[in-house]
Write an enzyme that holds these catalytic residues in place. Structure first.
Site, PDB file in Angstrom:
ATOM      1  N   ARG A  67     -18.689   2.926 -47.833  1.00 40.18           N
ATOM      2  CA  ARG A  67     -18.553   4.383 -47.711  1.00 40.18           C
ATOM      3  C   ARG A  67     -19.349   4.933 -46.532  1.00 40.18           C
ATOM      4  O   ARG A  67     -19.131   6.045 -46.105  1.00 40.18           O
ATOM      5  CB  ARG A  67     -19.022   5.056 -49.009  1.00 40.18           C
ATOM      6  CG  ARG A  67     -18.082   4.825 -50.164  1.00 40.18           C
ATOM      7  CD  ARG A  67     -18.672   5.378 -51.434  1.00 40.18           C
ATOM      8  NE  ARG A  67     -18.743   6.829 -51.426  1.00 40.18           N
ATOM      9  CZ  ARG A  67     -17.780   7.632 -51.854  1.00 40.18           C
ATOM     10  NH1 ARG A  67     -16.679   7.118 -52.325  1.00 40.18           N
ATOM     11  NH2 ARG A  67     -17.923   8.942 -51.828  1.00 40.18           N
ATOM     12  N   TRP A 117     -25.727   9.416 -46.677  1.00 38.32           N
ATOM     13  CA  TRP A 117     -25.173   9.637 -45.327  1.00 38.32           C
ATOM     14  C   TRP A 117     -25.672  11.018 -44.938  1.00 38.32           C
ATOM     15  O   TRP A 117     -25.261  12.018 -45.517  1.00 38.32           O
ATOM     16  CB  TRP A 117     -23.652   9.575 -45.387  1.00 38.32           C
ATOM     17  CG  TRP A 117     -22.964   9.579 -44.064  1.00 38.32           C
ATOM     18  CD1 TRP A 117     -22.692   8.490 -43.283  1.00 38.32           C
ATOM     19  CD2 TRP A 117     -22.422  10.705 -43.368  1.00 38.32           C
ATOM     20  NE1 TRP A 117     -22.019   8.882 -42.150  1.00 38.32           N
ATOM     21  CE2 TRP A 117     -21.844  10.243 -42.174  1.00 38.32           C
ATOM     22  CE3 TRP A 117     -22.375  12.073 -43.634  1.00 38.32           C
ATOM     23  CZ2 TRP A 117     -21.222  11.072 -41.252  1.00 38.32           C
ATOM     24  CZ3 TRP A 117     -21.766  12.912 -42.712  1.00 38.32           C
ATOM     25  CH2 TRP A 117     -21.200  12.399 -41.537  1.00 38.32           C
ATOM     26  N   GLU A 160     -13.281   3.456 -32.981  1.00 42.55           N
ATOM     27  CA  GLU A 160     -14.181   3.524 -34.121  1.00 42.55           C
ATOM     28  C   GLU A 160     -14.912   2.226 -34.406  1.00 42.55           C
ATOM     29  O   GLU A 160     -16.032   2.265 -34.902  1.00 42.55           O
ATOM     30  CB  GLU A 160     -13.490   4.081 -35.371  1.00 42.55           C
ATOM     31  CG  GLU A 160     -12.323   3.292 -35.883  1.00 42.55           C
ATOM     32  CD  GLU A 160     -11.606   3.994 -37.036  1.00 42.55           C
ATOM     33  OE1 GLU A 160     -12.207   4.815 -37.721  1.00 42.55           O
ATOM     34  OE2 GLU A 160     -10.429   3.689 -37.248  1.00 42.55           O
ATOM     35  N   LYS A 189     -16.339   6.216 -45.151  1.00 41.30           N
ATOM     36  CA  LYS A 189     -14.964   5.943 -45.606  1.00 41.30           C
ATOM     37  C   LYS A 189     -14.282   7.191 -46.130  1.00 41.30           C
ATOM     38  O   LYS A 189     -13.112   7.407 -45.866  1.00 41.30           O
ATOM     39  CB  LYS A 189     -14.994   4.859 -46.691  1.00 41.30           C
ATOM     40  CG  LYS A 189     -13.611   4.426 -47.158  1.00 41.30           C
ATOM     41  CD  LYS A 189     -12.857   3.686 -46.074  1.00 41.30           C
ATOM     42  CE  LYS A 189     -11.453   3.336 -46.467  1.00 41.30           C
ATOM     43  NZ  LYS A 189     -10.634   3.012 -45.285  1.00 41.30           N
ATOM     44  N   GLU A 238      -2.971   5.989 -32.834  1.00 45.00           N
ATOM     45  CA  GLU A 238      -3.618   5.221 -33.899  1.00 45.00           C
ATOM     46  C   GLU A 238      -4.320   3.977 -33.320  1.00 45.00           C
ATOM     47  O   GLU A 238      -5.441   3.644 -33.719  1.00 45.00           O
ATOM     48  CB  GLU A 238      -2.571   4.842 -34.968  1.00 45.00           C
ATOM     49  CG  GLU A 238      -3.068   3.973 -36.099  1.00 45.00           C
ATOM     50  CD  GLU A 238      -4.254   4.522 -36.883  1.00 45.00           C
ATOM     51  OE1 GLU A 238      -4.634   5.679 -36.698  1.00 45.00           O
ATOM     52  OE2 GLU A 238      -4.837   3.739 -37.649  1.00 45.00           O
ATOM     53  N   ASN A 278     -24.305  13.672 -54.479  1.00 43.39           N
ATOM     54  CA  ASN A 278     -23.355  13.651 -53.355  1.00 43.39           C
ATOM     55  C   ASN A 278     -22.811  15.054 -53.189  1.00 43.39           C
ATOM     56  O   ASN A 278     -22.597  15.741 -54.189  1.00 43.39           O
ATOM     57  CB  ASN A 278     -22.154  12.758 -53.664  1.00 43.39           C
ATOM     58  CG  ASN A 278     -22.490  11.306 -53.541  1.00 43.39           C
ATOM     59  OD1 ASN A 278     -23.604  10.951 -53.223  1.00 43.39           O
ATOM     60  ND2 ASN A 278     -21.517  10.460 -53.836  1.00 43.39           N
ATOM     61  N   GLY A 279     -22.531  15.440 -51.963  1.00 35.88           N
ATOM     62  CA  GLY A 279     -21.965  16.765 -51.720  1.00 35.88           C
ATOM     63  C   GLY A 279     -22.970  17.629 -50.977  1.00 35.88           C
ATOM     64  O   GLY A 279     -23.940  17.110 -50.405  1.00 35.88           O
ATOM     65  N   CYS A 285     -21.975   9.478 -48.935  1.00 44.85           N
ATOM     66  CA  CYS A 285     -22.960   9.025 -49.921  1.00 44.85           C
ATOM     67  C   CYS A 285     -22.280   8.309 -51.099  1.00 44.85           C
ATOM     68  O   CYS A 285     -21.170   8.655 -51.477  1.00 44.85           O
ATOM     69  CB  CYS A 285     -23.725  10.206 -50.474  1.00 44.85           C
ATOM     70  SG  CYS A 285     -24.456  11.240 -49.220  1.00 44.85           S
ATOM     71  N   HIS A 293      -0.266  14.344 -14.933  1.00 42.52           N
ATOM     72  CA  HIS A 293      -0.714  15.743 -14.921  1.00 42.52           C
ATOM     73  C   HIS A 293      -2.234  15.829 -15.023  1.00 42.52           C
ATOM     74  O   HIS A 293      -2.774  16.831 -15.472  1.00 42.52           O
ATOM     75  CB  HIS A 293      -0.040  16.519 -16.058  1.00 42.52           C
ATOM     76  CG  HIS A 293       1.439  16.565 -15.904  1.00 42.52           C
ATOM     77  ND1 HIS A 293       2.072  17.365 -14.972  1.00 42.52           N
ATOM     78  CD2 HIS A 293       2.425  15.851 -16.514  1.00 42.52           C
ATOM     79  CE1 HIS A 293       3.378  17.163 -15.036  1.00 42.52           C
ATOM     80  NE2 HIS A 293       3.619  16.237 -15.955  1.00 42.52           N
ATOM     81  N   LYS A 307      -8.389   3.166 -33.545  1.00 44.22           N
ATOM     82  CA  LYS A 307      -8.924   1.926 -34.121  1.00 44.22           C
ATOM     83  C   LYS A 307      -9.951   1.313 -33.178  1.00 44.22           C
ATOM     84  O   LYS A 307     -11.029   0.905 -33.594  1.00 44.22           O
ATOM     85  CB  LYS A 307      -7.822   0.880 -34.382  1.00 44.22           C
ATOM     86  CG  LYS A 307      -6.912   1.104 -35.535  1.00 44.22           C
ATOM     87  CD  LYS A 307      -7.546   0.908 -36.895  1.00 44.22           C
ATOM     88  CE  LYS A 307      -8.116   2.177 -37.438  1.00 44.22           C
ATOM     89  NZ  LYS A 307      -7.294   3.115 -38.145  1.00 44.22           N
TER      90      LYS A 307
HETATM   91  C1  F6R Z   1      -9.784   5.875 -39.374  1.00 47.96           C
HETATM   92  C2  F6R Z   1      -9.880   6.498 -40.676  1.00 47.96           C
HETATM   93  C3  F6R Z   1     -10.057   7.980 -40.724  1.00 47.96           C
HETATM   94  C4  F6R Z   1      -9.354   8.549 -41.966  1.00 47.96           C
HETATM   95  C5  F6R Z   1      -9.701  10.030 -42.112  1.00 47.96           C
HETATM   96  C6  F6R Z   1      -8.982  10.656 -43.295  1.00 47.96           C
HETATM   97  O1  F6R Z   1      -9.597   4.503 -39.480  1.00 47.96           O
HETATM   98  O2  F6R Z   1      -9.850   5.859 -41.669  1.00 47.96           O
HETATM   99  O3  F6R Z   1      -9.617   8.600 -39.568  1.00 47.96           O
HETATM  100  O4  F6R Z   1      -7.983   8.370 -41.837  1.00 47.96           O
HETATM  101  O5  F6R Z   1     -11.079  10.181 -42.290  1.00 47.96           O
HETATM  102  O6  F6R Z   1      -9.330  10.008 -44.476  1.00 47.96           O
HETATM  103  P1  F6R Z   1      -8.457  10.132 -45.775  1.00 47.96           P
HETATM  104  O7  F6R Z   1      -7.163   9.478 -45.499  1.00 47.96           O
HETATM  105  O8  F6R Z   1      -9.242   9.460 -46.843  1.00 47.96           O
HETATM  106  O9  F6R Z   1      -8.275  11.609 -46.012  1.00 47.96           O
END
Ligand code: F6R
Length: 603
Positions: free
Chosen positions: A27, A74, A488, A598, A481, A100-101, A2, A504, A485
């Site tokens: 976000r 959100w 997502e 985010k 990683e 928020n929260g 949010c 395996h 990417k």
């Molecule tokens: C993927 C991504 C997430 C964040 C994760 C942790 O591209 O951005 O997997 O890495 O949500 O977020 P932070 O680093 O803000 O704790």
């Protein structure tokens, strides 16, 4: 997650609110709403879906008040819907709230208020806030007291803004375990859950600590957790506007991929200096303490955890101390074996990830020294940790992390060198690694130049249902990683596997045409991974190889050779581009992928 925006000033609030919400779009959200104080009553407008939907139903001419609050939601409690969208009000429309929260005891409060005769419109936890304020207001007709009593009753996390026609030029603000900043601009006072929403208006920010409150009209009054007035100092954030503009790029993600060499330079600036011991601002760890360490933990979520894995690789190689890397949501509930002889490092771009913060608090309780690695100045994690190292990657707007990852890897390797220098003194190996780190931005530019090749490759993958990323050692961490990417932002299922593990079980999934992306950056284990690629090739897989070795394959992406500890920084770039272009070719919103946020401020 949010987003919150608030404005009190000389200008029309609605313009500030909508612009602020748009800046916070990254976000992640599913509905949006605004509330504006208009001639002593509050007008609330909200809608499901994107901010464009909200804009389409806003009557700007009828909304010229100078005080307002806004929100992107959100969904947590209750489906994304008009009724559940914020702002929320009590029946008498005395209190209008964005939040928020999560209010953890909302059911209990709601039951109580229903018994007292109050009605609710939504399924949200937030709605108890205005209703509870109205309950207390009816008792002694004092808005500030009602606010205080309400906050005393709430359990959980919150950043709350309240407006009320009872004191119509004012916003009431409270924060606990949810981000919130207040900025003083030339034409008014701005409040937001994140700096980018208001950086256009000011560079001077106040950061509330948990439990603090503010009452804002033409000035800001701050209060501590006991509602005693306190003084706070503003802090200057020198982000330039172009840091949050697209600057001619189609998407933030593409811009941020391009910014990576500059981000890494910034990250290492002043920390890595050729032939000098590594130093961090504001703290140092002494040799005696480091010698007492039995283990190191690196705890984080998602991409940040993948950066942590590279840290493990580097530290174990250089220090020969066991390093455990763990997902924060597991660490916090597992009763991990951590004590004063454990150093715990927590990595979080946003510094607001609920699980990572909780994990840090747990490690502290167990007596460990804690270090936060964060990209966001004064974020919650930085206040909890014993020491903080900032990555200085600049604001990252796209949901999929790119430049923050590179900077996290850069800083964790720098930290490994720091530990090594402190324990054993600078030596030729660490000095060479420093040189290589400083040279990396130039090599990254070379990798970025091949963007068109990555795009062509991505075109071949758009109709694929499953993909595999494989590697050994650090290459496996890069695979993880790269796979994340792709998942997502392109919504294509992919899995990362240690190359030797395929046979395996997962090799059963390899079929004619299955894409397997192999990563080989360490000459010592190149042959091993190559054999694993041959195994899947002979079962019909379509191989793409990312390597710095001289290996013949039909589809090869060549990257410059470097110490395997640093190779993630180069090898991840083609994988970021591939994910980006697969999503683009599928016409998806790369910056705001579905269901994602985010900063993940709920567990
Ligand atoms: C993927 C991504 C997430 C964040 C994760 C942790 O591209 O951005 O997997 O890495 O949500 O977020 P932070 O680093 O803000 O704790």
């Amino acid at each position: 997650m949010c987003g919150i925006v608030g404005y009190v000033g000389k200008k029309r609030a609605i313009d500030k609110l909508v612009l602020g919400l748009k800046t916070l779009e990254y976000r992640g959200y599913d509905s949006a709403g605004v509330a504006v104080m208009q001639d002593n009553h509050v007008i609330v407008v909200k809608d499901k879906g994107r901010i464009n939907n909200l804009e389409a139903i806003l009557d700007y001419d009828a909304l010229n008040g100078n005080v307002g609050i806004a929100h992107t939601r959100w969904a947590t409690h209750g489906i994304p819907s008009l009724k559940n969208a914020h702002p929320h009000e009590d029946q008498n429309k005395h209190f209008t709230v964005v939040h928020n929260g999560i209010i953890e005891n909302y059911m209990e409060l709601k039951d109580f208020l229903i018994k007292e005769g109050f009605k609710f419109e939504s399924q949200t936890d937030t709605e108890v806030i205005p209703v509870l304020m109205e309950y207390y207001y009816q008792k002694d007709k004092d808005v500030v007291k009602a606010f205080k009593h309400t906050l005393d009753d709430l359990k959980g996390s919150y950043a709350i803004l309240v407006i009320t026609p009872l004191i119509s030029n004012t916003i009431l603000v409270a924060k606990k375990n949810s981000p919130l900043v207040i900025g003083e601009g030339s034409d008014g006072i701005y409040i937001a859950s994140d700096i980018p929403a208001i950086i256009k208006y000011t560079k001077d920010f106040y950061f509330l600590s948990d439990g603090e409150k503010a009452i804002i009209d033409d000035k800001i009054r701050f209060y501590d957790e006991h509602f005693e007035e306190i003084k706070k100092q503003s802090k200057t954030i020198n982000w330039e506007m172009d840091a949050i503009d697209k600057n001619g790029f189609k998407d933030y993600m593409l811009k941020e991929i391009y910014e990576q060499p500059a981000s890494l330079k910034n990250t290492l600036n002043g920390i890595i200096v050729n032939n000098k011991p590594v130093q961090f601002v504001g703290f140092s760890l002494n040799k005696k303490y480091l010698e007492s360490l039995k283990q190191i933990y690196i705890v984080a979520c998602g991409t940040a955890m993948h950066a942590g894995l590279v840290g493990k690789y580097a530290m174990e190689k250089m220090l020969r101390i066991p390093v455990n890397v763990e997902v924060a949501s597991e660490f916090r509930y597992r009763d991990p074996i951590v004590d004063k002889n454990t150093l715990c490092i927590f990595i979080s771009q946003s510094g607001e990830t609920a699980d990572t913060i909780a994990a840090l608090k747990l490690a502290k309780e167990k007596g460990a020294k804690t270090i936060a690695i964060s990209n966001v100045f004064e974020s919650s994690i930085t206040r909890e940790a014993d020491h903080t190292i900032y990555t200085h990657a600049g604001p990252e707007i796209a949901v999929a992390s790119t430049k923050a990852y590179i900077s996290q890897v850069g800083i964790i390797v720098a930290f490994a060198i720091y530990l090594c220098d402190t324990l054993f003194g600078s030596n030729k190996d660490t000095n060479y690694l420093k040189e290589e780190l400083l040279h990396l931005p130039d090599l990254m530019e070379e990798v970025i130049k091949n963007e068109d090749n990555y795009h062509e490759l991505a075109k071949k993958m758009i109709n694929v249902h499953d993909l595999f990323y494989i590697g050994r050692g650090c290459d496996y961490y890069i695979a993880m990683e790269g796979s994340l990417k792709l998942k997502e932002i392109s919504y294509i299922h992919s899995e990362a596997y240690p190359a030797g593990e395929l046979k395996h079980g997962p090799i059963a999934l390899i079929d004619k045409g299955t894409f397997v992306l192999g990563i080989i950056t360490d000459s010592k284990i190149a042959d091993k991974t190559l054999s694993n690629l041959e195994e899947v090739k002979s079962r019909g897989a379509n191989i793409v190889l990312i390597t710095n070795q001289n290996i013949r394959e039909e589809q090869v992406i060549s990257i410059p050779d470097i110490n395997p500890i640093l190779s993630p920084i180069l090898a991840i770039i083609p994988l970021q581009f591939i994910a980006y272009y697969v999503a683009k070719e599928k016409d998806l919103d790369v910056d705001k992928p579905r269901n994602l946020a985010k900063s993940v401020t709920v567990e």
